[in-house]
Design an enzyme around this catalytic site. Structure first.
Site, PDB file in Angstrom:
ATOM      1  N   ALA A 168       0.846  -0.963  -0.158  1.00 52.82           N
ATOM      2  CA  ALA A 168      -0.200  -0.151   0.115  1.00 52.82           C
ATOM      3  C   ALA A 168       0.921   1.354  -0.050  1.00 52.82           C
ATOM      4  O   ALA A 168       0.449   2.211  -0.708  1.00 52.82           O
ATOM      5  CB  ALA A 168      -0.957   0.033   1.213  1.00 52.82           C
ATOM      6  N   LYS A 169       1.954   1.329   0.884  1.00 49.97           N
ATOM      7  CA  LYS A 169       2.884   2.461   0.683  1.00 49.97           C
ATOM      8  C   LYS A 169       3.410   2.605  -0.649  1.00 49.97           C
ATOM      9  O   LYS A 169       3.622   3.802  -1.014  1.00 49.97           O
ATOM     10  CB  LYS A 169       4.020   2.097   1.800  1.00 49.97           C
ATOM     11  CG  LYS A 169       5.259   2.949   1.852  1.00 49.97           C
ATOM     12  CD  LYS A 169       4.758   4.321   2.342  1.00 49.97           C
ATOM     13  CE  LYS A 169       6.115   5.306   2.576  1.00 49.97           C
ATOM     14  NZ  LYS A 169       6.507   5.820   3.458  1.00 49.97           N
ATOM     15  N   LEU A 170       3.927   1.574  -1.061  1.00 50.79           N
ATOM     16  CA  LEU A 170       4.318   1.767  -2.649  1.00 50.79           C
ATOM     17  C   LEU A 170       3.400   2.341  -3.543  1.00 50.79           C
ATOM     18  O   LEU A 170       4.002   3.322  -4.393  1.00 50.79           O
ATOM     19  CB  LEU A 170       5.156   0.353  -3.092  1.00 50.79           C
ATOM     20  CG  LEU A 170       5.595   0.407  -4.319  1.00 50.79           C
ATOM     21  CD1 LEU A 170       6.943   1.207  -4.630  1.00 50.79           C
ATOM     22  CD2 LEU A 170       6.024  -1.081  -4.707  1.00 50.79           C
TER      23      LEU A 170
END
Length: 183
Positions: A168-170
């Protein structure tokens, strides 16, 4: 667990204001950093600075790490393992690779501990303001235990099993990067 014993590992540019937010919300906190002076700087805010990693994590219900890379997170987990309290929850808020987060989860779970990967977005300003977007990967039970602690630092959301926080961060970073390049 009413008020968990928390150890914050990694008192750097992001870790220091994140730990300060926990202290401001009334959490008792032990702080450890590879450079012990950084952890000692939080003592004035009520943290117990501990220069020894194993002593810092001993008796912690929750260990939060905010470190520079997956390799460092792995080294710190290895160094802390012998002193971790049975059932301890390790929340890694560092930006690592998804496969590293899954490996940390597997390692910790294989010896009776719990794990969330919970990288953040919002930078130092978000850490200071307590408005970080927190993308957590792990079990529903572990997230429920961590949620009150994570709320002191921002807006936590469970996005899937271990490793999903990093994915999700990527995706978030790709969207931000794309938007900046379009503008």
């Amino acid at each position: 667990m009413s008020t968990p014993n928390i150890t914050f590992v990694g008192i750097g540019l992001m870790g220091a204001p994140m730990a300060a937010r926990l202290l401001a919300h009334g959490f008792a906190l032990r702080a450890w950093n590879r450079t012990s002076e950084k952890a000692a700087a939080l003592a004035g805010s009520g943290a117990h600075a501990e220069p020894d990693l194993q002593e810092a994590v001993r008796n912690a219900d929750i260990v939060i790490s905010m470190l520079e890379s997956g390799a460092v997170v792995g080294q710190v987990i290895e160094g802390a393992l012998p002193a971790l309290k049975p059932g301890c929850l390790w929340i890694d808020m560092s930006s690592t690779r998804q496969d590293e987060a899954v490996a940390f989860n597997d390692k910790l779970e294989s010896v009776g501990f719990h794990f969330l990967d919970a990288p953040v977005s919002g930078g130092v300003a978000g850490a200071e303001a307590g408005t970080l977007a927190i993308m957590a990967g792990g079990s529903v039970q572990d997230f429920s235990l961590a949620e009150p602690v994570l709320h002191a630092m921002g807006r936590p959301m469970l996005v899937g099993p271990a490793g999903s926080g990093q994915v999700a961060k990527l995706c978030n970073q790709m969207i931000v990067g794309g938007t900046l390049n379009i503008i």
